[in-house]
Design a protein around this motif. Sequence first.
Motif, short mmCIF file in Angstrom:
data_model
loop_
_atom_site.label_atom_id
_atom_site.label_comp_id
_atom_site.label_asym_id
_atom_site.label_seq_id
_atom_site.Cartn_x
_atom_site.Cartn_y
_atom_site.Cartn_z
N TYR A 220 94.00 -26.66 109.05
CA TYR A 220 94.51 -27.42 107.90
C TYR A 220 95.50 -26.56 107.12
O TYR A 220 95.46 -25.32 107.18
CB TYR A 220 93.35 -27.81 106.97
CG TYR A 220 92.24 -28.55 107.68
CD1 TYR A 220 92.23 -29.94 107.73
CD2 TYR A 220 91.21 -27.86 108.33
CE1 TYR A 220 91.22 -30.62 108.40
CE2 TYR A 220 90.20 -28.53 109.00
CZ TYR A 220 90.22 -29.91 109.04
OH TYR A 220 89.22 -30.58 109.70
N ARG A 221 96.39 -27.24 106.40
CA ARG A 221 97.32 -26.49 105.56
C ARG A 221 97.76 -27.34 104.39
O ARG A 221 97.76 -28.58 104.46
CB ARG A 221 98.53 -26.03 106.35
CG ARG A 221 99.47 -27.13 106.81
CD ARG A 221 100.67 -26.55 107.53
NE ARG A 221 101.48 -27.60 108.13
CZ ARG A 221 102.55 -27.35 108.88
NH1 ARG A 221 102.92 -26.12 109.13
NH2 ARG A 221 103.24 -28.36 109.40
N LEU A 222 98.13 -26.65 103.32
CA LEU A 222 98.80 -27.30 102.20
C LEU A 222 100.29 -27.17 102.44
O LEU A 222 100.81 -26.04 102.57
CB LEU A 222 98.41 -26.66 100.87
CG LEU A 222 97.08 -27.10 100.27
CD1 LEU A 222 96.81 -26.33 98.99
CD2 LEU A 222 97.07 -28.61 99.98
N HIS A 223 100.96 -28.28 102.49
CA HIS A 223 102.36 -28.33 102.89
C HIS A 223 103.21 -28.83 101.74
O HIS A 223 102.96 -29.92 101.18
CB HIS A 223 102.50 -29.26 104.11
CG HIS A 223 103.90 -29.53 104.53
ND1 HIS A 223 104.72 -28.56 105.03
CD2 HIS A 223 104.63 -30.67 104.50
CE1 HIS A 223 105.91 -29.07 105.32
NE2 HIS A 223 105.88 -30.36 105.00
N ASP A 224 104.21 -28.05 101.35
CA ASP A 224 105.15 -28.46 100.32
C ASP A 224 106.26 -29.27 100.98
O ASP A 224 107.04 -28.72 101.74
CB ASP A 224 105.73 -27.23 99.63
CG ASP A 224 106.71 -27.59 98.50
OD1 ASP A 224 106.93 -28.80 98.29
OD2 ASP A 224 107.20 -26.68 97.86
N PRO A 225 106.33 -30.58 100.71
CA PRO A 225 107.35 -31.42 101.35
C PRO A 225 108.77 -30.90 101.11
O PRO A 225 109.63 -31.00 101.98
CB PRO A 225 107.16 -32.79 100.71
CG PRO A 225 105.73 -32.77 100.23
CD PRO A 225 105.47 -31.35 99.80
N ALA A 226 109.01 -30.33 99.93
CA ALA A 226 110.36 -29.85 99.62
C ALA A 226 110.76 -28.66 100.48
O ALA A 226 111.94 -28.44 100.74
CB ALA A 226 110.43 -29.46 98.14
N ALA A 227 109.77 -27.90 100.96
CA ALA A 227 110.07 -26.73 101.76
C ALA A 227 110.63 -27.09 103.13
O ALA A 227 111.28 -26.27 103.78
CB ALA A 227 108.82 -25.87 101.93
N ALA A 228 110.36 -28.31 103.58
CA ALA A 228 110.83 -28.74 104.90
C ALA A 228 112.23 -29.34 104.86
O ALA A 228 112.79 -29.67 105.90
CB ALA A 228 109.84 -29.75 105.49
N ARG A 229 112.74 -29.53 103.68
CA ARG A 229 114.07 -30.15 103.59
C ARG A 229 115.19 -29.17 103.78
O ARG A 229 115.02 -27.98 103.57
CB ARG A 229 114.20 -30.82 102.20
CG ARG A 229 113.21 -31.98 102.00
CD ARG A 229 113.26 -32.49 100.58
NE ARG A 229 112.23 -33.48 100.36
CZ ARG A 229 111.93 -33.97 99.15
NH1 ARG A 229 112.57 -33.54 98.08
NH2 ARG A 229 110.98 -34.86 99.02
#
Length: 229
Positions: A220-229
Amino acid sequence: MRILVIEDEPRLAEFVRQGLGQAGHLADGADNGATGLEMAAATPYDVILLDLMLPGQNGLDVLRNLREFGITTPVIIVSALGGTEHVIKGLDAGAVDYLRKPFAFEELLARLRTVQRRTASAETPVLRLADLELDLVHRRVSRAGQLLTLTNREFALLELLLRNPNRVVTKTRIAEKVWEVDFDMGSNVIEVHLSQLRRKLDRAFPHLSPLLETVVGHGYRLHDPAAAR
């Protein structure tokens, strides 16, 4: 905080563990020095409460061994040996505090808060990812400015994930960091707790991008959506 209570008197040990749980901490117990040392080596506790008069390996030997093994977990000695010489020996062996028995439980909590403040001063007291914040000192969690109500396990889970942002955390590591040493890896308890955490973090905010991600077959992970942009 996750706390290890090394105390051989069953009634006192249970009283302390229950009180710590009611105060919002996670508490494990060991009734002898050897077991306590093994648990401290296997699990990253925030604080250890250590009796001195233990069967087998006494408390001072446990403390010295902890330090020799490179385990720097803060130790508060809790002992009926209240003489000045005992206090000096305990502090010189590496304890951060010494609490004499009998004690008021509120005093124990106050001393734990002191240790927590010292630890927080050496690290970031607030963990953040996107619009999610976890306050380690005041034990508050919020998303988009809205406070969330988490159980002790959920708080510990979230803290672990926030300390590893955008990185996969395996079920094995979660078991080691958040659950007991003898955790049953065949159990679905971790999945249940993560499902509850996801409900509070993501499903309660349908207008926001989800943060908690299951990486099938890995963890599992906490994913920052903005980091993928």
